[in-house]
Design a protein around this motif. Sequence first.
Motif, mmCIF file in Angstrom:
data_model
loop_
_atom_site.group_PDB
_atom_site.id
_atom_site.type_symbol
_atom_site.label_atom_id
_atom_site.label_comp_id
_atom_site.label_asym_id
_atom_site.label_seq_id
_atom_site.Cartn_x
_atom_site.Cartn_y
_atom_site.Cartn_z
ATOM 1 N N ASN A 1 0.806 -1.213 0.000
ATOM 2 C CA ASN A 1 0.000 0.000 0.000
ATOM 3 C C ASN A 1 0.846 1.272 0.000
ATOM 4 O O ASN A 1 0.665 2.139 -0.858
ATOM 5 C CB ASN A 1 -0.965 -0.008 1.186
ATOM 6 C CG ASN A 1 -1.951 1.139 1.131
ATOM 7 O OD1 ASN A 1 -1.687 2.219 1.653
ATOM 8 N ND2 ASN A 1 -3.079 0.925 0.495
ATOM 9 N N SER B 1 1.225 4.154 -2.989
ATOM 10 C CA SER B 1 0.834 5.531 -2.691
ATOM 11 C C SER B 1 1.947 6.509 -3.038
ATOM 12 O O SER B 1 1.709 7.556 -3.639
ATOM 13 C CB SER B 1 0.468 5.665 -1.211
ATOM 14 O OG SER B 1 -0.633 4.871 -0.893
ATOM 15 N N LEU C 1 -7.306 5.393 -4.934
ATOM 16 C CA LEU C 1 -6.592 4.518 -3.999
ATOM 17 C C LEU C 1 -6.975 4.838 -2.553
ATOM 18 O O LEU C 1 -7.190 3.930 -1.745
ATOM 19 C CB LEU C 1 -5.085 4.670 -4.187
ATOM 20 C CG LEU C 1 -4.232 3.763 -3.296
ATOM 21 C CD1 LEU C 1 -4.297 2.324 -3.788
ATOM 22 C CD2 LEU C 1 -2.783 4.222 -3.260
ATOM 23 N N THR D 1 -8.866 2.181 -0.149
ATOM 24 C CA THR D 1 -8.122 1.701 1.013
ATOM 25 C C THR D 1 -8.844 2.027 2.311
ATOM 26 O O THR D 1 -8.935 1.178 3.211
ATOM 27 C CB THR D 1 -6.714 2.314 1.036
ATOM 28 O OG1 THR D 1 -6.054 2.010 -0.190
ATOM 29 C CG2 THR D 1 -5.899 1.767 2.180
ATOM 30 N N GLN E 1 -9.898 -1.411 4.198
ATOM 31 C CA GLN E 1 -9.139 -1.918 5.348
ATOM 32 C C GLN E 1 -10.037 -2.524 6.423
ATOM 33 O O GLN E 1 -9.837 -3.678 6.824
ATOM 34 C CB GLN E 1 -8.272 -0.803 5.939
ATOM 35 C CG GLN E 1 -7.121 -0.356 5.057
ATOM 36 C CD GLN E 1 -5.838 -1.120 5.320
ATOM 37 O OE1 GLN E 1 -5.769 -1.993 6.177
ATOM 38 N NE2 GLN E 1 -4.806 -0.804 4.564
ATOM 39 N N GLY F 1 -6.115 -0.428 -4.307
ATOM 40 C CA GLY F 1 -6.534 -0.026 -2.976
ATOM 41 C C GLY F 1 -7.171 -1.167 -2.206
ATOM 42 O O GLY F 1 -6.838 -1.414 -1.045
ATOM 43 N N THR G 1 -4.440 -4.136 -1.659
ATOM 44 C CA THR G 1 -3.416 -3.853 -0.645
ATOM 45 C C THR G 1 -4.012 -3.664 0.745
ATOM 46 O O THR G 1 -3.276 -3.472 1.712
ATOM 47 C CB THR G 1 -2.611 -2.593 -1.015
ATOM 48 O OG1 THR G 1 -3.514 -1.473 -1.149
ATOM 49 C CG2 THR G 1 -1.862 -2.784 -2.321
ATOM 50 N N SER G 2 -5.343 -3.714 0.856
ATOM 51 C CA SER G 2 -5.993 -3.543 2.158
ATOM 52 C C SER G 2 -5.978 -4.815 2.989
ATOM 53 O O SER G 2 -6.351 -4.779 4.166
ATOM 54 C CB SER G 2 -7.444 -3.085 1.972
ATOM 55 O OG SER G 2 -7.502 -1.781 1.441
#
Length: 433
Positions: free
Chosen positions: A8, A12, A40, A44, A48, A95, A98-99
């Motif tokens: 993540n 970014s 993103l 995210t 998350q 997003g 990668t969460s």
Amino acid sequence: MMLGSVLNPVNSSMLAVALVPIGLALGASPADTAWLVTGLYLATAVGQPVIGRLVDMFGPRPLYLVGTALVGAAGLLGAFAPSLGFLVLARVLLGFGTSAAYPASMHLIRSESERTGAKSPTGVLTALALANQTIAVVGPTLGGVLIGLGGWRTIFTVNIPLSAACLVLGALRLPRGRRGPAEPLDLPGMALFAGTLVALMLFLMGPQLAHWYLPVLALLLGLLFTVRELRAAAPFVDLRVLGGNAPLLATYARQLLSYVVSYAFLYGYTQWLEEGRGLSASAAGLLMLPMSLTAIAVTSVTGRHAAVRAKLLVGGAAQALGCAGLLLLGGGSPLWLLLLVVLVIGVPQGLNGLANQNALYFQADPARMGSSAGLLRTFMYLGALAASAANAAFFRHGATTSGLHDLSLFLTVTVGLLLVVTLPDRSLGRIGR
């Protein structure tokens, strides 16, 4: 865990140097390419805690593998995207993909500690925090190197080998835990939570009177979300338990406040160095590098000590000192003074995030560690968006010295709130004991 968690921040930070070449290549304006950042952030911040809840229910292994596979798919889409719209879609997929790793990592660390009866793994938590800070430092540099070697699409294609490495390591090393308790997914609660957060974040990205309906919509959806979660048998966010966990709520508040100051300084001070002080972009970037190096050094030295309250108090005091230092700056300030302010601000960069992560590890319900860790990241992004709104408000007519001084006063008040939330919290002193 460390490799998956850095996906993540690396995505970014690499994009910062790619927005201009992407705009030139696709004929897009800066306002249009900004959606690559927005996409993103939105994905995210929503993803998350949602994926974290799925981690709590089904275990870290399947969510980690699915998430990192999605990162590889997003890399392929970005590599062959014919238009900006497809690139935005690739960033949204990144997003969500990668969460998974960070909530999965926090859940796995806690569950393994309980299974083995081992002492609090402060070294592992420190390594996790340190990996994220390190990759955030090298992200823009890595992005510049990749673009120089193969063009702007390489910042997307680099996710393909990273995803493959995570999939191989995850399949080989992650334990095959049992499925969580058999309870239904709270899909309405997740949808209302996502709607509330998206409406709020869209307003923070461009706060204007013309967008008055966004905070109203966020409030309405938030009320519906609260009613739903209080009545649901198996809620997405158990507000009854969360409401009775005052120390955890305070940790979320500290995460928000500390990252408002952190991000506002990071972007606001850099912008002033170029416009108000007259430094080149490369010189400003070089001047900011010691802040990250200081943060890494502070995290490495203090990481194994469980003194969460001391870290937050020292971090808050250093932020207050750094904000006061901004009032001393002007268009003719010497380089040594500019560098001194950067070094002072580097100290809380290495303390606050680590302290909040460690506090959450002990305060959160172990059965909801994944979703709790995801919410911690969500509050970090809300702080980043609030910081962006503050910079836009105080630099309305450019990054002037007077605007920097006004921003400093705002950040000083924010730091004061951080200390107010920290000083009376006696539960922090018992963490790690």
